[in-house]
Design a protein around this motif. Structure first.
Motif, PDB file in Angstrom:
ATOM      1  N   VAL A 127       0.877  -1.172   0.000  1.00  0.00           N
ATOM      2  CA  VAL A 127       0.000   0.000   0.000  1.00  0.00           C
ATOM      3  C   VAL A 127       0.913   1.220   0.000  1.00  0.00           C
ATOM      4  N   THR A 128       0.721   2.111  -0.976  1.00  0.00           N
ATOM      5  CA  THR A 128       1.474   3.356  -1.017  1.00  0.00           C
ATOM      6  C   THR A 128       0.620   4.452  -0.404  1.00  0.00           C
ATOM      7  N   VAL A 129       1.224   5.225   0.483  1.00  0.00           N
ATOM      8  CA  VAL A 129       0.542   6.339   1.133  1.00  0.00           C
ATOM      9  C   VAL A 129       0.955   7.617   0.414  1.00  0.00           C
ATOM     10  N   LEU A 130      -0.034   8.295  -0.186  1.00  0.00           N
ATOM     11  CA  LEU A 130       0.235   9.553  -0.882  1.00  0.00           C
ATOM     12  C   LEU A 130      -0.093  10.733   0.027  1.00  0.00           C
ATOM     13  N   ASP A 131       0.789  11.720   0.032  1.00  0.00           N
ATOM     14  CA  ASP A 131       0.527  12.988   0.699  1.00  0.00           C
ATOM     15  C   ASP A 131      -0.315  13.812  -0.275  1.00  0.00           C
ATOM     16  N   LEU A 132      -1.540  14.134   0.083  1.00  0.00           N
ATOM     17  CA  LEU A 132      -2.435  14.828  -0.841  1.00  0.00           C
ATOM     18  C   LEU A 132      -2.077  16.296  -1.039  1.00  0.00           C
ATOM     19  N   ALA A 133      -1.301  16.881  -0.134  1.00  0.00           N
ATOM     20  CA  ALA A 133      -0.869  18.268  -0.312  1.00  0.00           C
ATOM     21  C   ALA A 133       0.166  18.376  -1.427  1.00  0.00           C
ATOM     22  N   THR A 134       1.032  17.373  -1.533  1.00  0.00           N
ATOM     23  CA  THR A 134       2.105  17.407  -2.528  1.00  0.00           C
ATOM     24  C   THR A 134       1.865  16.444  -3.699  1.00  0.00           C
ATOM     25  N   LEU A 135       0.923  15.513  -3.516  1.00  0.00           N
ATOM     26  CA  LEU A 135       0.670  14.430  -4.466  1.00  0.00           C
ATOM     27  C   LEU A 135       1.946  13.637  -4.737  1.00  0.00           C
ATOM     28  N   LYS A 136       2.672  13.358  -3.656  1.00  0.00           N
ATOM     29  CA  LYS A 136       3.877  12.534  -3.719  1.00  0.00           C
ATOM     30  C   LYS A 136       3.752  11.400  -2.705  1.00  0.00           C
ATOM     31  N   PRO A 137       4.390  10.250  -3.000  1.00  0.00           N
ATOM     32  CA  PRO A 137       4.369   9.156  -2.024  1.00  0.00           C
ATOM     33  C   PRO A 137       5.078   9.553  -0.734  1.00  0.00           C
ATOM     34  N   ALA A 138       4.415   9.315   0.398  1.00  0.00           N
ATOM     35  CA  ALA A 138       5.018   9.562   1.699  1.00  0.00           C
ATOM     36  C   ALA A 138       5.742   8.315   2.185  1.00  0.00           C
ATOM     37  N   THR A 139       5.157   7.154   1.914  1.00  0.00           N
ATOM     38  CA  THR A 139       5.746   5.878   2.307  1.00  0.00           C
ATOM     39  C   THR A 139       5.020   4.757   1.575  1.00  0.00           C
ATOM     40  N   THR A 140       5.605   3.573   1.624  1.00  0.00           N
ATOM     41  CA  THR A 140       4.940   2.373   1.099  1.00  0.00           C
ATOM     42  C   THR A 140       5.026   1.293   2.157  1.00  0.00           C
ATOM     43  N   TRP A 141       3.884   0.686   2.439  1.00  0.00           N
ATOM     44  CA  TRP A 141       3.806  -0.400   3.408  1.00  0.00           C
ATOM     45  C   TRP A 141       3.774  -1.717   2.657  1.00  0.00           C
ATOM     46  N   LYS A 142       4.763  -2.557   2.861  1.00  0.00           N
ATOM     47  CA  LYS A 142       4.815  -3.885   2.256  1.00  0.00           C
ATOM     48  C   LYS A 142       4.182  -4.887   3.224  1.00  0.00           C
ATOM     49  N   LEU A 143       3.259  -5.706   2.727  1.00  0.00           N
ATOM     50  CA  LEU A 143       2.650  -6.718   3.590  1.00  0.00           C
ATOM     51  C   LEU A 143       3.675  -7.808   3.895  1.00  0.00           C
ATOM     52  N   PRO A 144       3.955  -8.056   5.170  1.00  0.00           N
ATOM     53  CA  PRO A 144       4.917  -9.105   5.513  1.00  0.00           C
ATOM     54  C   PRO A 144       4.411 -10.463   5.020  1.00  0.00           C
ATOM     55  N   GLY A 145       5.278 -11.204   4.374  1.00  0.00           N
ATOM     56  CA  GLY A 145       4.898 -12.507   3.854  1.00  0.00           C
ATOM     57  C   GLY A 145       4.127 -12.436   2.544  1.00  0.00           C
ATOM     58  N   GLY A 146       4.012 -11.247   1.965  1.00  0.00           N
ATOM     59  CA  GLY A 146       3.320 -11.078   0.686  1.00  0.00           C
ATOM     60  C   GLY A 146       1.828 -10.899   0.841  1.00  0.00           C
ATOM     61  N   GLY A 147       1.182 -10.702  -0.271  1.00  0.00           N
ATOM     62  CA  GLY A 147      -0.257 -10.504  -0.283  1.00  0.00           C
ATOM     63  C   GLY A 147      -0.690  -9.866  -1.590  1.00  0.00           C
ATOM     64  N   SER A 148      -1.973  -9.633  -1.707  1.00  0.00           N
ATOM     65  CA  SER A 148      -2.537  -9.035  -2.924  1.00  0.00           C
ATOM     66  C   SER A 148      -3.653  -8.054  -2.553  1.00  0.00           C
ATOM     67  N   PRO A 149      -3.289  -6.939  -1.885  1.00  0.00           N
ATOM     68  CA  PRO A 149      -4.302  -5.982  -1.439  1.00  0.00           C
ATOM     69  C   PRO A 149      -5.087  -5.425  -2.613  1.00  0.00           C
ATOM     70  N   ASP A 150      -6.397  -5.448  -2.477  1.00  0.00           N
ATOM     71  CA  ASP A 150      -7.287  -5.135  -3.585  1.00  0.00           C
ATOM     72  C   ASP A 150      -8.177  -3.948  -3.202  1.00  0.00           C
ATOM     73  N   MET A 151      -9.448  -4.200  -3.004  1.00  0.00           N
ATOM     74  CA  MET A 151     -10.415  -3.164  -2.659  1.00  0.00           C
ATOM     75  C   MET A 151     -10.782  -3.304  -1.184  1.00  0.00           C
ATOM     76  N   GLY A 152     -11.260  -2.223  -0.584  1.00  0.00           N
ATOM     77  CA  GLY A 152     -11.627  -2.277   0.819  1.00  0.00           C
ATOM     78  C   GLY A 152     -12.163  -0.973   1.324  1.00  0.00           C
ATOM     79  N   GLY A 153     -11.780  -0.617   2.539  1.00  0.00           N
ATOM     80  CA  GLY A 153     -12.253   0.623   3.133  1.00  0.00           C
ATOM     81  C   GLY A 153     -11.639   0.873   4.483  1.00  0.00           C
ATOM     82  N   LEU A 154     -11.850   2.087   4.967  1.00  0.00           N
ATOM     83  CA  LEU A 154     -11.364   2.489   6.283  1.00  0.00           C
ATOM     84  C   LEU A 154     -12.416   2.234   7.341  1.00  0.00           C
ATOM     85  N   SER A 155     -11.949   1.952   8.544  1.00  0.00           N
ATOM     86  CA  SER A 155     -12.873   1.877   9.680  1.00  0.00           C
ATOM     87  C   SER A 155     -13.490   3.260   9.886  1.00  0.00           C
TER      88      SER A 155
END
Length: 151
Positions: A66-94
Motif C-alpha cells: 500500500v502506497t501512502v500519498l501525501d495529498l498536499a504534494t501528491l507525492k508518495p510519503a511511504t509504502t507499506w509492504k505486507l509481511p509474507g506477501g499478499g494481494s491488497p485489492d479493494m476495501g475501506g477504512l474503519s
C-alpha cells in the motif's frame, strides 16, 4: 487499465489508479488534462482517503503493498509492504480511520492494517478470490460506491 478514480478532497484533481501503468494518473478537476503520473507499484488498484483528508492509501495488488500519498504534494510519503506477501485489492477504512481493511484477491484473505504506521494487524482467511470489501458503519449520509464511499 484504470481501476479506481477519486476526486481529491480539495476538489482540484482526479486520481486514477492504473494496474498496468503501476501507479496513479493525476488529472485536472475537469478531467480534461493529465497533469502527472505517480508511480506507486505493480498493480495499482484501489484508493482510500484518510479521515482528515491529508493522505490517500493506494493498494498495489501485484506488489503486495500500500502506497501512502501525501495529498498536499501528491507525492508518495511511504509504502507499506505486507509481511509474507499478499494481494491488497479493494476495501475501506474503519469509521474512525484507524484501520484499513482490504481484500486479498489472490491470497484468499482480508488484511487489517493500522493506518498510523502501516502495521499488518490481522490476516483473516475468507475463501477464494475476495474482490472487494465494505466496512460499516461509515460516517456520512449517502453511499457513493461499492467500496462504501459515503458523503
Amino acid at each position: 487499465m484504470p481501476q479506481d478514480t477519486r476526486l481529491t478532497p480539495d476538489g482540484r484533481h482526479f486520481l486514477v489508479a492504473d494496474m498496468r501503468a503501476h501507479g496513479v494518473y493525476v488529472f485536472d478537476a475537469q478531467a480534461t488534462r493529465q497533469e502527472r503520473f505517480i508511480p506507486t507499484g505493480p498493480g495499482a488498484h484501489g484508493m482510500y482517503f484518510s479521515r482528515d483528508s491529508r493522505l490517500a492509501y493506494v493498494t498495489n495488488r501485484d506488489a503486495g503493498s500500500v502506497t501512502v500519498l501525501d495529498l498536499a504534494t501528491l507525492k508518495p510519503a511511504t509504502t507499506w509492504k505486507l509481511p509474507g506477501g499478499g494481494s491488497p485489492d479493494m476495501g475501506g477504512l474503519s469509521a474512525d480511520g484507524s484501520t484499513l481493511w482490504l481484500s486479498g484477491r489472490y491470497h484468499d484473505e482480508v488484511y487489517v492494517i493500522r493506518t498510523s504506521d502501516g502495521r499488518l494487524l490481522k490476516r483473516i482467511p475468507v475463501g477464494a478470490g475476495p474482490h472487494g470489501l465494505t466496512i460499516w458503519p461509515q460516517p456520512g449520509r449517502y453511499s457513493l460506491g461499492h467500496t462504501g464511499n459515503i458523503r
